[in-house]
Design a protein around this motif. Structure first.
Motif, PDB file in Angstrom:
ATOM      1  N   LYS A 240      -1.566 -43.206   1.450  1.00 10.80           N
ATOM      2  CA  LYS A 240      -1.042 -44.264   0.599  1.00 10.80           C
ATOM      3  C   LYS A 240       0.200 -44.931   1.176  1.00 10.80           C
ATOM      4  O   LYS A 240       0.800 -45.768   0.536  1.00 10.80           O
ATOM      5  CB  LYS A 240      -0.738 -43.706  -0.777  1.00 10.80           C
ATOM      6  N   TYR A 241       0.604 -44.535   2.363  1.00  4.26           N
ATOM      7  CA  TYR A 241       1.776 -45.141   2.986  1.00  4.26           C
ATOM      8  C   TYR A 241       1.522 -45.306   4.480  1.00  4.26           C
ATOM      9  O   TYR A 241       0.588 -44.737   5.035  1.00  4.26           O
ATOM     10  CB  TYR A 241       3.026 -44.283   2.766  1.00  4.26           C
TER      11      TYR A 241
ATOM     12  N   ARG B  91       8.655 -44.459   6.318  1.00  4.44           N
ATOM     13  CA  ARG B  91       7.350 -44.493   5.647  1.00  4.44           C
ATOM     14  C   ARG B  91       7.457 -45.462   4.480  1.00  4.44           C
ATOM     15  O   ARG B  91       8.402 -45.387   3.695  1.00  4.44           O
ATOM     16  CB  ARG B  91       6.984 -43.099   5.150  1.00  4.44           C
TER      17      ARG B  91
ATOM     18  N   HIS C 285       5.330 -47.787   1.306  1.00  3.78           N
ATOM     19  CA  HIS C 285       4.190 -48.133   0.460  1.00  3.78           C
ATOM     20  C   HIS C 285       4.198 -49.654   0.349  1.00  3.78           C
ATOM     21  O   HIS C 285       5.242 -50.250   0.097  1.00  3.78           O
ATOM     22  CB  HIS C 285       4.353 -47.528  -0.937  1.00  3.78           C
ATOM     23  N   TRP C 286       3.053 -50.270   0.514  1.00  4.16           N
ATOM     24  CA  TRP C 286       2.975 -51.730   0.464  1.00  4.16           C
ATOM     25  C   TRP C 286       2.870 -52.239  -0.964  1.00  4.16           C
ATOM     26  O   TRP C 286       3.224 -53.386  -1.239  1.00  4.16           O
ATOM     27  CB  TRP C 286       1.798 -52.219   1.310  1.00  4.16           C
ATOM     28  N   ASP C 287       2.389 -51.413  -1.877  1.00  5.60           N
ATOM     29  CA  ASP C 287       2.214 -51.805  -3.275  1.00  5.60           C
ATOM     30  C   ASP C 287       3.572 -51.832  -3.982  1.00  5.60           C
ATOM     31  O   ASP C 287       4.257 -50.817  -4.074  1.00  5.60           O
ATOM     32  CB  ASP C 287       1.276 -50.794  -3.954  1.00  5.60           C
TER      33      ASP C 287
ATOM     34  N   ILE D 179       4.192 -49.282  -6.783  1.00  8.25           N
ATOM     35  CA  ILE D 179       4.570 -47.953  -6.290  1.00  8.25           C
ATOM     36  C   ILE D 179       6.042 -47.967  -5.879  1.00  8.25           C
ATOM     37  O   ILE D 179       6.791 -47.028  -6.183  1.00  8.25           O
ATOM     38  CB  ILE D 179       3.665 -47.506  -5.126  1.00  8.25           C
ATOM     39  N   GLN D 180       6.481 -49.036  -5.209  1.00  8.25           N
ATOM     40  CA  GLN D 180       7.889 -49.157  -4.837  1.00  8.25           C
ATOM     41  C   GLN D 180       8.785 -49.072  -6.082  1.00  8.25           C
ATOM     42  O   GLN D 180       9.777 -48.340  -6.102  1.00  8.25           O
ATOM     43  CB  GLN D 180       8.150 -50.473  -4.108  1.00  8.25           C
TER      44      GLN D 180
END
Length: 148
Positions: free
Chosen positions: A3-4, A103, A105-107, A110-111
């Protein structure tokens, strides 16, 4: 499914040694370059409100895909290993930041969730530290009364 991704900080952000007189936006992550060995909190902090940054820091301006405070926490997680590989005495060279990987997360949801979780932990730590400080004050008070 992972997920990352692990990316170079320079691939997702512009990094510059802070420029005297330049106003940076609140939330700008900063990495201590000069006298960085004294930075007990990992050598990374963030700007609380719009303003200047001392020239001993590198300012990190993330691309639009990332929330600046998220990048602060992501960099904080990887900083100790990076620092011990790259410090030169008491200073960290800005060129070394070219190899700083984090690392991400693109979402953005989630950030945001990670930021909220980390801020909650920071608040709990601050409350515990305040409780400890109060207990130490109480102890000093009793010691002063016992040996008056």
């Amino acid at each position: 499914m992972k997920k990352y991704d692990t990316v170079k900080l320079t691939d997702i952000a512009t990094i510059e040694r802070a420029i005297k007189g330049k106003i940076y936006p609140a939330g700008t992550p900063m990495i201590a370059l000069s006298a960085s060995i004294e930075a007990d909190k990992g050598g990374i902090t963030f700007l609380v409100k719009d303003g200047e940054i001392e020239s001993r820091y590198a300012a990190i301006m993330p691309s639009e895909e990332f929330i600046p405070k998220y990048i602060y926490y992501a960099a904080l997680a990887r900083y100790p290993e990076f620092f011990y590989r790259n410090n030169t005495g008491i200073n960290l060279q800005i060129a070394a930041l070219d190899d700083f990987t984090i690392r991400v997360h693109w979402d953005k949801e989630i950030q945001k969730a990670i930021i909220e979780m980390m801020e909650n932990q920071d608040a709990r730590i601050a409350a515990e530290e305040e409780g400890l400080r109060l207990m130490q004050d109480l102890k000093r008070f009793f010691i002063d009364k016992m040996f008056a």
